[in-house]
Design a protein around this motif. Structure first.
Motif, PDB file in Angstrom:
ATOM      1  N   UNK A 175       0.849  -1.198   0.000  1.00 40.87           N
ATOM      2  CA  UNK A 175       0.000   0.000   0.000  1.00 40.87           C
ATOM      3  C   UNK A 175       0.883   1.245   0.000  1.00 40.87           C
ATOM      4  N   UNK A 176       0.580   2.189  -0.884  1.00 40.61           N
ATOM      5  CA  UNK A 176       1.298   3.466  -0.936  1.00 40.61           C
ATOM      6  C   UNK A 176       0.293   4.593  -0.752  1.00 40.61           C
ATOM      7  N   UNK A 177       0.732   5.654  -0.088  1.00 43.93           N
ATOM      8  CA  UNK A 177      -0.139   6.789   0.208  1.00 43.93           C
ATOM      9  C   UNK A 177       0.557   8.077  -0.189  1.00 43.93           C
ATOM     10  N   UNK A 178      -0.199   8.971  -0.828  1.00 42.71           N
ATOM     11  CA  UNK A 178       0.328  10.273  -1.212  1.00 42.71           C
ATOM     12  C   UNK A 178      -0.782  11.297  -1.227  1.00 42.71           C
ATOM     13  N   UNK A 179      -0.520  12.472  -1.796  1.00 46.54           N
ATOM     14  CA  UNK A 179      -1.527  13.515  -1.849  1.00 46.54           C
ATOM     15  C   UNK A 179      -2.720  13.096  -2.699  1.00 46.54           C
ATOM     16  N   UNK A 180      -2.501  12.243  -3.693  1.00 43.79           N
ATOM     17  CA  UNK A 180      -3.597  11.817  -4.554  1.00 43.79           C
ATOM     18  C   UNK A 180      -4.518  10.814  -3.883  1.00 43.79           C
ATOM     19  N   UNK A 181      -4.022  10.150  -2.846  1.00 44.46           N
ATOM     20  CA  UNK A 181      -4.827   9.151  -2.160  1.00 44.46           C
ATOM     21  C   UNK A 181      -4.023   7.908  -1.875  1.00 44.46           C
ATOM     22  N   UNK A 182      -4.708   6.782  -1.771  1.00 45.85           N
ATOM     23  CA  UNK A 182      -4.079   5.501  -1.435  1.00 45.85           C
ATOM     24  C   UNK A 182      -4.278   4.517  -2.571  1.00 45.85           C
ATOM     25  N   UNK A 183      -3.227   3.744  -2.849  1.00 48.69           N
ATOM     26  CA  UNK A 183      -3.296   2.700  -3.873  1.00 48.69           C
ATOM     27  C   UNK A 183      -2.573   1.480  -3.355  1.00 48.69           C
ATOM     28  N   UNK A 184      -2.879   0.330  -3.962  1.00 46.28           N
ATOM     29  CA  UNK A 184      -2.173  -0.867  -3.526  1.00 46.28           C
ATOM     30  C   UNK A 184      -2.115  -1.880  -4.652  1.00 46.28           C
ATOM     31  N   UNK A 185      -1.196  -2.832  -4.463  1.00 48.39           N
ATOM     32  CA  UNK A 185      -1.124  -3.980  -5.360  1.00 48.39           C
ATOM     33  C   UNK A 185      -0.971  -5.225  -4.499  1.00 48.39           C
ATOM     34  N   UNK A 186      -1.472  -6.348  -5.039  1.00 39.14           N
ATOM     35  CA  UNK A 186      -1.405  -7.638  -4.343  1.00 39.14           C
ATOM     36  C   UNK A 186      -0.474  -8.569  -5.103  1.00 39.14           C
ATOM     37  N   UNK A 187       0.227  -9.418  -4.365  1.00 39.51           N
ATOM     38  CA  UNK A 187       1.119 -10.410  -4.952  1.00 39.51           C
ATOM     39  C   UNK A 187       0.950 -11.715  -4.203  1.00 39.51           C
ATOM     40  N   UNK A 188       1.362 -12.816  -4.878  1.00 41.10           N
ATOM     41  CA  UNK A 188       1.261 -14.124  -4.235  1.00 41.10           C
ATOM     42  C   UNK A 188       2.533 -14.427  -3.462  1.00 41.10           C
ATOM     43  N   UNK A 220       5.099 -15.935  -4.239  1.00 38.36           N
ATOM     44  CA  UNK A 220       6.339 -15.847  -5.017  1.00 38.36           C
ATOM     45  C   UNK A 220       6.633 -14.413  -5.453  1.00 38.36           C
ATOM     46  N   UNK A 221       5.867 -13.436  -4.927  1.00 38.80           N
ATOM     47  CA  UNK A 221       6.005 -12.018  -5.274  1.00 38.80           C
ATOM     48  C   UNK A 221       5.554 -11.724  -6.697  1.00 38.80           C
ATOM     49  N   UNK A 222       4.720 -12.612  -7.282  1.00 46.81           N
ATOM     50  CA  UNK A 222       4.136 -12.330  -8.588  1.00 46.81           C
ATOM     51  C   UNK A 222       2.873 -11.491  -8.400  1.00 46.81           C
ATOM     52  N   UNK A 223       2.801 -10.344  -9.107  1.00 46.50           N
ATOM     53  CA  UNK A 223       1.675  -9.429  -8.931  1.00 46.50           C
ATOM     54  C   UNK A 223       0.416 -10.054  -9.522  1.00 46.50           C
ATOM     55  N   UNK A 224      -0.652 -10.076  -8.709  1.00 47.66           N
ATOM     56  CA  UNK A 224      -1.915 -10.671  -9.146  1.00 47.66           C
ATOM     57  C   UNK A 224      -3.039  -9.645  -9.236  1.00 47.66           C
ATOM     58  N   UNK A 225      -2.849  -8.451  -8.670  1.00 51.20           N
ATOM     59  CA  UNK A 225      -3.916  -7.450  -8.720  1.00 51.20           C
ATOM     60  C   UNK A 225      -3.306  -6.068  -8.458  1.00 51.20           C
ATOM     61  N   UNK A 226      -3.884  -5.060  -9.136  1.00 54.10           N
ATOM     62  CA  UNK A 226      -3.469  -3.661  -8.927  1.00 54.10           C
ATOM     63  C   UNK A 226      -4.707  -2.820  -8.649  1.00 54.10           C
ATOM     64  N   UNK A 227      -4.589  -1.902  -7.739  1.00 56.29           N
ATOM     65  CA  UNK A 227      -5.655  -0.966  -7.416  1.00 56.29           C
ATOM     66  C   UNK A 227      -5.068   0.446  -7.417  1.00 56.29           C
ATOM     67  N   UNK A 228      -5.060   1.120  -8.585  1.00 55.55           N
ATOM     68  CA  UNK A 228      -4.503   2.484  -8.608  1.00 55.55           C
ATOM     69  C   UNK A 228      -5.356   3.438  -7.795  1.00 55.55           C
TER      70      UNK A 228
END
Length: 391
Positions: free
Chosen positions: A361-374, A376-384
């Protein structure tokens, strides 16, 4: 016709003359040394500012160093080209001198270097008493037998710089006759005059030391950014000191929570190897390797567990790909629409179907976003930014 006698009054006058000359020359040497020290230190600081500006990518620092260096070069150029008026040759006087001692060294040419110890006896109208001096001069091998201890030689010296003495190897007939007839007594050893200024080697050392001091001053001003940047940019086998701000609790339900905060020259947990080492220490402190959650921030890590949970609802601390977590954080900070992230967090929780789930999860002035991984650290979902996140 000759020059004889060095009474007490003459000796006192010679000593007074020597002290006055040495005092003036010492003051001049001190002023020259201070000016050279300041200039060398300024050049060293300017060069160091250029290098620091390039390393840190700080344009103001780079421009300041470059501007100062150009200014110093311009001042030196103008000073060197400035007309100083017609140069007047140094005033010299001719006098007789008694050779107290001499020492010749071997040479590869016809001119042999000879070290002379003389008593110079200036003419009465010069207003100076006899004094001693030591200097080196090249003498032709054929002429060396003409110079012997207690002999008389014709010399030229500078009244303003009495240590600048030169033997006249081809004197005029008048001075040759006076040298043959003269008798000169030895001047006291206390009247020996020397150049009070540093030698060329001492000047070189002074320039080097001042240059390095100026450069070191600039590096010290930016030491925090320089050394932190170096530690973060490349993996290092040296680990910083860890100041643990830790809390641990175990309840009757056998749940535990342990956390730590790292501090030191490079305090980011994103440094390669730092996360795994910290997680290992926390698991050792909790005396448990199977946990129910891990939370990681820039400088803080926390693990939680419940010894009553079944294995399917926990995961082993060491099974996570910590070495790939920094890449996930970098991906989340640069691709999810948060232009200037203020903070980031990694949450790891068990998933009975697929294994541990990793959420960044990352947070900045624009808001909060996150990405999910399994696991093995393979990205399975992004939420800008602007899109809802899954629970």
């Amino acid at each position: 016709m000759g020059t004889t006698g060095q009474g007490p009054a003459a000796q006192d006058a010679a000593e007074a003359d020597g002290l006055a000359v040495r005092g003036r020359s010492t003051a001049k040497a001190i002023f020259s040394g201070l000016r050279l020290t300041f200039t060398s230190g300024a050049v060293g600081a300017a060069v160091a500012a250029l290098v620091v500006g390039v390393i840190l990518e700080r344009v103001p620092v780079f421009l300041s160093g470059g501007g100062a260096l150009l200014l110093l070069i311009l001042i030196g150029f103008i000073t060197g080209r400035r007309p100083s008026g017609p140069a007047e040759p140094p005033v010299t006087r001719t006098a007789l001198a008694r050779i107290e001692d001499l020492r010749a060294t071997s040479g590869e040419s016809a001119d042999v270097p000879v070290t002379f110890w003389l008593t110079v006896a200036p003419e009465p109208e010069d207003g100076r008493s006899a004094y001693r001096v030591k200097f080196d001069q090249h003498i032709n091998l054929v002429d060396i037998p003409a110079y012997r201890p207690r002999g008389i030689a014709v010399v030229e010296y500078r009244p303003a710089e009495p240590w600048e003495v030169r033997i006249v190897t081809r004197p005029t007939p008048e001075w040759s006759r006076r040298a043959e007839e003269a008798e000169i007594d030895s001047a006291p050893a206390s009247t020996l005059v020397e150049n009070p200024g540093p030698s060329e080697g001492a000047w070189c050392v002074l320039v080097l030391v001042a240059f390095l001091a100026g450069a070191a001053l600039v590096v010290l001003l930016f030491r925090g950014e320089l050394f932190t940047r170096e530690d973060d940019a490349a993996p290092s086998s040296k680990q910083p000191s860890v100041t643990s701000s830790a809390s641990a609790s175990v309840s009757v339900s056998r749940r535990f929570t342990t956390s730590t905060t790292v501090s030191g020259p490079s305090t980011s947990l994103l440094v390669l190897g730092r996360m795994r080492e910290t997680a290992t220490k926390l698991a050792h402190r909790a005396d448990a390797s199977d946990v129910t959650a891990i939370s990681i921030q820039e400088r803080r890590m926390e693990i939680r567990g419940d010894l009553a949970r079944p294995p399917a609802e926990t995961f082993h601390v060491q099974m996570l790909p910590y070495e790939l977590f920094p890449a996930l954080v970098r991906e989340a900070r640069t691709t999810l629409g948060v232009r200037a992230p203020k903070s980031w967090r990694i949450d790891v929780t068990p998933d009975p179907g697929t294994g541990p789930r990793i959420r960044v999860t990352v947070t900045g002035e624009e808001g909060t976003a996150h990405l999910d991984a399994d696991a093995t650290a393979r990205i399975v979902d992004r939420r800008p930014v602007g899109e809802g996140g899954r629970g």
